[in-house]
Motif scaffolding. Structure first.
Motif, PDB file in Angstrom:
ATOM      1  N   GLN B   2       0.833  -1.183   0.000  1.00 31.63           N
ATOM      2  CA  GLN B   2       0.000   0.000   0.000  1.00 31.63           C
ATOM      3  C   GLN B   2       0.876   1.244   0.000  1.00 31.63           C
ATOM      4  O   GLN B   2       1.951   1.250   0.609  1.00 31.63           O
ATOM      5  CB  GLN B   2      -0.907  -0.017   1.225  1.00 31.63           C
ATOM      6  CG  GLN B   2      -1.831  -1.236   1.271  1.00 31.63           C
ATOM      7  CD  GLN B   2      -2.825  -1.158   2.381  1.00 31.63           C
ATOM      8  OE1 GLN B   2      -3.868  -0.536   2.264  1.00 31.63           O
ATOM      9  NE2 GLN B   2      -2.501  -1.773   3.499  1.00 31.63           N
ATOM     10  N   SER B  27      -4.368   0.555  -2.662  1.00 36.13           N
ATOM     11  CA  SER B  27      -4.539  -0.514  -1.686  1.00 36.13           C
ATOM     12  C   SER B  27      -5.452  -1.570  -2.270  1.00 36.13           C
ATOM     13  O   SER B  27      -6.462  -1.242  -2.883  1.00 36.13           O
ATOM     14  CB  SER B  27      -5.134   0.034  -0.391  1.00 36.13           C
ATOM     15  OG  SER B  27      -5.436  -1.013   0.503  1.00 36.13           O
ATOM     16  N   THR B  95      -0.153  -0.453   6.986  1.00 38.10           N
ATOM     17  CA  THR B  95      -0.065  -1.846   6.559  1.00 38.10           C
ATOM     18  C   THR B  95       0.633  -2.623   7.657  1.00 38.10           C
ATOM     19  O   THR B  95       1.776  -2.319   7.996  1.00 38.10           O
ATOM     20  CB  THR B  95       0.772  -1.978   5.260  1.00 38.10           C
ATOM     21  OG1 THR B  95       0.247  -1.118   4.263  1.00 38.10           O
ATOM     22  CG2 THR B  95       0.762  -3.411   4.772  1.00 38.10           C
TER      23      THR B  95
END
Lengths: 114, 111
Positions: B2, B27, B95
């Motif tokens: 991401q 994402s 993340t």
């Protein structure tokens, strides 16, 4: 609560010298992080720790080592400083939840390597 | 992985004018998104965060951000700029308990 503190605030090193940056937090957070901030590049993760005695590499780990011997402290070491390591270093900590936990940042250490 | 992209490294606004800072994310799963502010010679402070509870998120100091999945955006706005809003603003995506930051947008407020 002092939150996240960093020592020292400023440091000038010569190429090849070593130093350790200290991060301390009094919020009983499990996770701690070291970032470096360079103009135009945002913050980049160097190393992080998910608990006492554990460390892991981030995005830019080369040239750095870390230790988390105590839950409240996270040390960042430079064994042989290089001019490319001139930067502002930030420590952060967080208490992990479902992904929405907030990272709390220290005031930063400005390091210059000559 | 991401990531986030902040459009515009510098934004200059007049006092009282709208502040709009753009952030787009990439994402493959619903993201957790954050906006942080950094005042000169200080660390980062959380402005607001998106946790999927509501698409319009209100933060501190009158800032808000809207999550738009169709546009993969999380733009930050404030209706009326104040001199104290002069700072650098960072968008970030989370993340695995790690944050990935955008390059930052510096806001200058003109009197």
């Amino acid at each position: 609560n002092a939150g996240v503190t960093q020592t020292p605030k400023f440091r000038v090193l010569k190429t090849g010298q070593s130093m350790t940056l200290l991060c301390a937090q009094d919020m009983n957070h499990e996770y701690m992080y070291w970032y470096r901030q360079d103009p135009g590049m945002g913050l980049r993760l160097i190393h992080y720790s998910v608990g006492e005695g554990t460390t892991a590499k981030g995005e830019v780990p080369d040239g750095y080592n870390v230790s988390r011997l105590k839950k409240q402290n996270f040390l960042l070491g430079l064994e042989s400083a290089a001019p490319s390591q001139t930067s502002v270093y930030f420590c952060a900590s967080s208490y992990p939840t479902s992904g929405t936990d907030t990272q709390y940042f220290g005031p930063g250490t400005r390091l210059t390597v000559l | 992985a991401q990531s986030v992209t902040q459009l515009g490294s510098h934004v200059s606004v007049s006092e009282g004018a709208l502040v709009l800072l753009r952030c787009n994310y990439s994402s493959s799963v619903p993201p957790y998104l954050f906006w942080y502010v950094q005042y000169p010679n200080q660390g980062l402070q959380l402005l607001l965060k998106y946790t999927s509870a509501a698409t319009l998120v209100k933060g501190i100091n009158g800032f808000e951000a809207e999550f738009k999945k169709s546009e993969t955006s999380f733009h930050l706005t404030k209706p009326s700029a104040h001199m104290s809003d002069a700072a650098e603003y960072f968008c970030a995506v989370r993340t695995d308990y790690k944050l990935s930051f955008g390059a930052g947008t510096t806001v200058t407020v003109r009197a």
